[in-house]
Scaffold this motif. Structure first.
Motif, PDB file in Angstrom:
ATOM      1  N   GLN A   1      15.595  69.703 121.874  1.00  0.00           N
ATOM      2  CA  GLN A   1      16.568  69.375 122.918  1.00  0.00           C
ATOM      3  C   GLN A   1      15.866  69.139 124.256  1.00  0.00           C
ATOM      4  OE1 GLN A   1      19.338  72.622 122.904  1.00  0.00           O
ATOM      5  NE2 GLN A   1      20.473  71.879 121.132  1.00  0.00           N
ATOM      6  N   SER A   2      14.858  69.961 124.524  1.00  0.00           N
ATOM      7  CA  SER A   2      14.142  69.853 125.798  1.00  0.00           C
ATOM      8  C   SER A   2      13.381  68.540 125.908  1.00  0.00           C
ATOM      9  CB  SER A   2      13.175  71.029 125.942  1.00  0.00           C
ATOM     10  OG  SER A   2      12.400  70.894 127.111  1.00  0.00           O
ATOM     11  N   VAL A   3      12.572  68.218 124.894  1.00  0.00           N
ATOM     12  CA  VAL A   3      11.729  67.025 124.990  1.00  0.00           C
ATOM     13  C   VAL A   3      12.537  65.735 124.871  1.00  0.00           C
ATOM     14  CG1 VAL A   3       9.613  68.157 124.252  1.00  0.00           C
ATOM     15  CG2 VAL A   3      11.114  67.176 122.534  1.00  0.00           C
ATOM     16  N   VAL A   4      13.564  65.742 124.043  1.00  0.00           N
ATOM     17  CA  VAL A   4      14.416  64.555 123.942  1.00  0.00           C
ATOM     18  C   VAL A   4      15.250  64.404 125.204  1.00  0.00           C
ATOM     19  CG1 VAL A   4      16.257  63.423 122.650  1.00  0.00           C
ATOM     20  CG2 VAL A   4      14.452  64.637 121.417  1.00  0.00           C
ATOM     21  N   GLY A   5      15.619  65.520 125.807  1.00  0.00           N
ATOM     22  CA  GLY A   5      16.369  65.464 127.059  1.00  0.00           C
ATOM     23  C   GLY A   5      15.569  64.800 128.164  1.00  0.00           C
ATOM     24  N   VAL A   6      14.269  65.059 128.198  1.00  0.00           N
ATOM     25  CA  VAL A   6      13.400  64.398 129.170  1.00  0.00           C
ATOM     26  C   VAL A   6      13.429  62.892 128.943  1.00  0.00           C
ATOM     27  CG1 VAL A   6      10.992  64.051 129.868  1.00  0.00           C
ATOM     28  CG2 VAL A   6      11.868  66.369 129.532  1.00  0.00           C
ATOM     29  N   SER A   7      13.296  62.482 127.711  1.00  0.00           N
ATOM     30  CA  SER A   7      13.307  61.061 127.379  1.00  0.00           C
ATOM     31  C   SER A   7      14.645  60.421 127.722  1.00  0.00           C
ATOM     32  CB  SER A   7      12.998  60.869 125.886  1.00  0.00           C
ATOM     33  OG  SER A   7      12.989  59.494 125.551  1.00  0.00           O
TER      34      SER A   7
ATOM     35  N   THR B   1      17.217  63.534 115.016  1.00  0.00           N
ATOM     36  CA  THR B   1      18.017  64.683 114.597  1.00  0.00           C
ATOM     37  C   THR B   1      19.318  64.712 115.395  1.00  0.00           C
ATOM     38  OG1 THR B   1      16.011  65.967 114.119  1.00  0.00           O
ATOM     39  CG2 THR B   1      18.054  67.210 114.421  1.00  0.00           C
ATOM     40  N   PRO B   2      20.469  64.909 114.750  1.00  0.00           N
ATOM     41  CA  PRO B   2      21.732  64.991 115.494  1.00  0.00           C
ATOM     42  C   PRO B   2      21.640  66.038 116.607  1.00  0.00           C
ATOM     43  CG  PRO B   2      22.145  64.908 113.141  1.00  0.00           C
ATOM     44  CD  PRO B   2      20.671  65.063 113.297  1.00  0.00           C
ATOM     45  N   VAL B   3      22.287  65.770 117.721  1.00  0.00           N
ATOM     46  CA  VAL B   3      22.194  66.649 118.886  1.00  0.00           C
ATOM     47  C   VAL B   3      22.494  68.097 118.529  1.00  0.00           C
ATOM     48  CG1 VAL B   3      23.146  67.143 121.170  1.00  0.00           C
ATOM     49  CG2 VAL B   3      22.762  64.773 120.467  1.00  0.00           C
ATOM     50  N   GLU B   4      23.551  68.302 117.739  1.00  0.00           N
ATOM     51  CA  GLU B   4      23.971  69.664 117.423  1.00  0.00           C
ATOM     52  C   GLU B   4      22.994  70.388 116.498  1.00  0.00           C
ATOM     53  OE1 GLU B   4      25.840  66.825 114.467  1.00  0.00           O
ATOM     54  OE2 GLU B   4      25.532  66.904 116.643  1.00  0.00           O
ATOM     55  N   SER B   5      22.079  69.642 115.885  1.00  0.00           N
ATOM     56  CA  SER B   5      21.135  70.256 114.943  1.00  0.00           C
ATOM     57  C   SER B   5      19.723  70.408 115.511  1.00  0.00           C
ATOM     58  CB  SER B   5      21.071  69.422 113.652  1.00  0.00           C
ATOM     59  OG  SER B   5      22.350  69.335 113.042  1.00  0.00           O
ATOM     60  N   ARG B   6      19.518  69.984 116.749  1.00  0.00           N
ATOM     61  CA  ARG B   6      18.185  70.047 117.332  1.00  0.00           C
ATOM     62  C   ARG B   6      17.811  71.481 117.718  1.00  0.00           C
ATOM     63  NH1 ARG B   6      19.038  64.971 121.474  1.00  0.00           N
ATOM     64  NH2 ARG B   6      18.810  63.297 119.924  1.00  0.00           N
TER      65      ARG B   6
END
Length: 205
Positions: free
Chosen positions: A71-77, A61-66
């Motif tokens: 945002q939290s879980v992808v940020g960890v990754s 998912t595009p960053v602005e649409s998360r």
């Protein structure tokens, strides 16, 4: 500045042979390269979230649409992937648990395996993007799995080599601490042999 990524995963804390040997290896590598830093990722005390629906959808998912959760879980990754790319060498420690790696280490592998970031697909098939790194796998086991009748039960080392190789990390050394459940003498000998090997590998680095 050179960076050594130390990834530990044993739930045994200070009693863990894999953590002890891997830590000593990282320290020896650091001593070999003055000014280098050790970045420690302790997956036992700070486990990563296992991938879930928000992660699986969020990475595409595009960053602005998360959503906030995505945002939290992808940020960890993203942070784990950045940590990996920043390292010049990686030391991974695990016990052989039910013939494979720990679930916490498997979660780490799931977070670093990212299409478009750590590997890509092209006309010639998949291509690993994490290249130019030396990897050391430190694995402890109660029995002997490097050879003999139990060798076929070791799914940890083949799995890690396959997963790391898929991402481009093909220069891999394995340090085994095996037979630690076969009595105090066997345990002491296994640890001593592994520590001797770390010294040799650090000198050769």
């Amino acid at each position: 500045m050179s960076s050594i990524l130390l990834v530990t995963s044993s739930p045994r804390g200070a009693a863990s042979h894999s953590t002890r040997v891997a830590t000593e290896l990282a320290q020896k590598l650091q001593a070999k390269t003055p000014g280098s830093a050790i970045v420690k990722r302790d997956l036992a005390s700070q486990p990563l979230p296992h991938i879930d629906a928000d992660y699986s959808s969020g990475i595409y998912t595009p960053v602005e649409s998360r959503s906030e959760r995505q945002q939290s879980v992808v940020g960890v990754s993203d942070a784990i992937v950045d940590e990996l790319f920043a390292a010049d060498s990686i030391v991974i420690a695990t016990g052989l648990i039910n013939f494979n790696i720990s679930s916490t280490l498997k979660a780490w592998v799931d977070h670093i395996a990212r299409a478009g970031k750590t590997f890509s697909y092209g006309a010639e098939g998949p291509k690993g993007l994490v290249t130019g790194k030396k990897v050391y796998i430190v694995i402890a086991s109660g029995g002997v799995y490097s050879s003999g009748p139990a060798a076929a039960f070791d799914h940890a080392v083949p799995y890690l080599k396959t997963a790391l190789g898929f991402l481009g990390m093909t220069d891999v050394e394995v340090i085994r601490i095996e037979g630690v459940a076969m009595g105090p003498d066997a345990e002491a000998k296994a640890v001593s042999s592994a520590l001797d090997l770390t010294s040799d590998l650090a000198l050769a680095a």
